[in-house]
Design an enzyme around this catalytic site. Structure first.
Site, short mmCIF file in Angstrom:
data_model
loop_
_atom_site.label_atom_id
_atom_site.label_comp_id
_atom_site.label_asym_id
_atom_site.label_seq_id
_atom_site.Cartn_x
_atom_site.Cartn_y
_atom_site.Cartn_z
N LYS A 123 0.81 -1.48 -0.16
CA LYS A 123 -0.04 -0.06 0.00
C LYS A 123 0.89 1.24 0.01
O LYS A 123 0.25 2.40 -0.28
CB LYS A 123 -0.87 -0.12 1.18
CG LYS A 123 -2.04 -0.91 1.14
CD LYS A 123 -2.99 -0.81 2.29
CE LYS A 123 -4.14 -1.94 2.13
NZ LYS A 123 -5.28 -1.82 3.20
N HIS A 148 -2.10 -3.92 -4.61
CA HIS A 148 -1.12 -3.81 -3.48
C HIS A 148 -0.45 -5.17 -3.13
O HIS A 148 0.53 -5.41 -2.77
CB HIS A 148 -1.47 -2.86 -2.61
CG HIS A 148 -2.53 -3.69 -1.48
ND1 HIS A 148 -4.02 -3.81 -1.55
CD2 HIS A 148 -2.45 -4.42 -0.33
CE1 HIS A 148 -4.52 -4.49 -0.74
NE2 HIS A 148 -3.38 -5.00 0.00
#
Length: 255
Positions: A123, A148
């Site tokens: 992230k 992610h």
């Protein structure tokens, strides 16, 4: 080498001084040789063992320093993502507790620890507008958010001692029924470490407030876990989690 040279020199002269019978000298020379071999072996065993212990201690200190640096990074990530206080530490402690109940140990347990700690490392590459958006993500935002796990996996693959830990960042959004992402793995195809972490992560996400929702009451959280067994989560691990819930919760909350 000094000890060996001293032994050969002094034992040879002493034997020649004390024993004058040729046959007995041969017998004693054989015995002396075996004593020399045994003594040398014991000395080498001690020296090598000491060196290995020192290397192990140095390696552990290095690993500890790496872990401290990673924890600082993760704390900064939690602040950036506006996660609840101690989120990453909670999921690490609870994941390790559940992994031990499954029977993992050694390197596998270490990979669970670092994988849980760095589960959302990917992230870092996502914009804040998506990470901390209070409402529901649109289709494009969802597609970007779902990148992610792969990014986290790729990041950890570049670091030797974290390659084994990349399993959790890569696979903790897979679902037992095969509808998860990024690979669409199903059932036992999902790595065990990721299945363990998924149970813990769902519990933590529901039990604590996020930017997009308040914390759920505990009975509702446990009901959700039971209902998710067999579709979202590994049913065997959910049952193991519930069987030891009080113990695992205490670990998570550091009680």
């Amino acid at each position: 080498m000094l000890v060996s040279a001293a032994w050969i020199w002094f034992s040879g002269h002493l034997l020649g001084y004390l024993v004058h019978d040729a046959h007995r000298i041969i017998v004693y020379q054989i015995i002396k040789g075996w004593v020399f071999v045994l003594g040398t072996g014991l000395l080498l065993y001690w020296m090598i063992g000491r060196t290995v212990r020192r290397l192990g201690e140095a390696n552990q200190r290095l690993l500890d320093s790496h872990e401290q640096a990673l924890r600082v990074l993760v704390e900064a990530m939690d602040v950036r993502h506006k996660e609840t206080s101690d989120h990453s530490e909670r999921v690490v402690r609870m994941a390790l507790g559940l992994a031990r109940r499954v029977g993992l140990e050694g390197d596998a347990l270490r990979d669970v620890k670092f994988g849980a700690l760095l589960h959302d490392i990917g992230k870092l590459a996502l914009p804040d507008a998506i990470l901390i958006k209070p409402g529901k993500l649109d289709e494009d935002e969802t597609r970007l958010m779902r990148t992610h796990p792969r990014m986290g996996h790729d990041m950890l693959q570049r670091i030797d001692f974290l390659r084994g830990a990349s399993t959790i960042p890569y696979s903790h959004h897979e679902r037992w029924d095969g509808t998860g992402y990024p690979q669409g793995l199903k059932g036992g195809e999902i790595p065990l470490a990721a299945r363990i972490f998924s149970v813990v992560d769902v519990w933590d996400a529901l039990s604590h407030p996020r930017v997009y929702k308040p914390a759920w009451p505990e009975p509702e959280v446990l009901k959700y876990l039971r209902d998710a067994a067999g579709n979202h989560l590994d049913p065997g691990l959910v049952q193991l989690f519930l069987d030891h819930y009080a113990e695992l919760k205490a670990l998570a909350l550091n009680a």
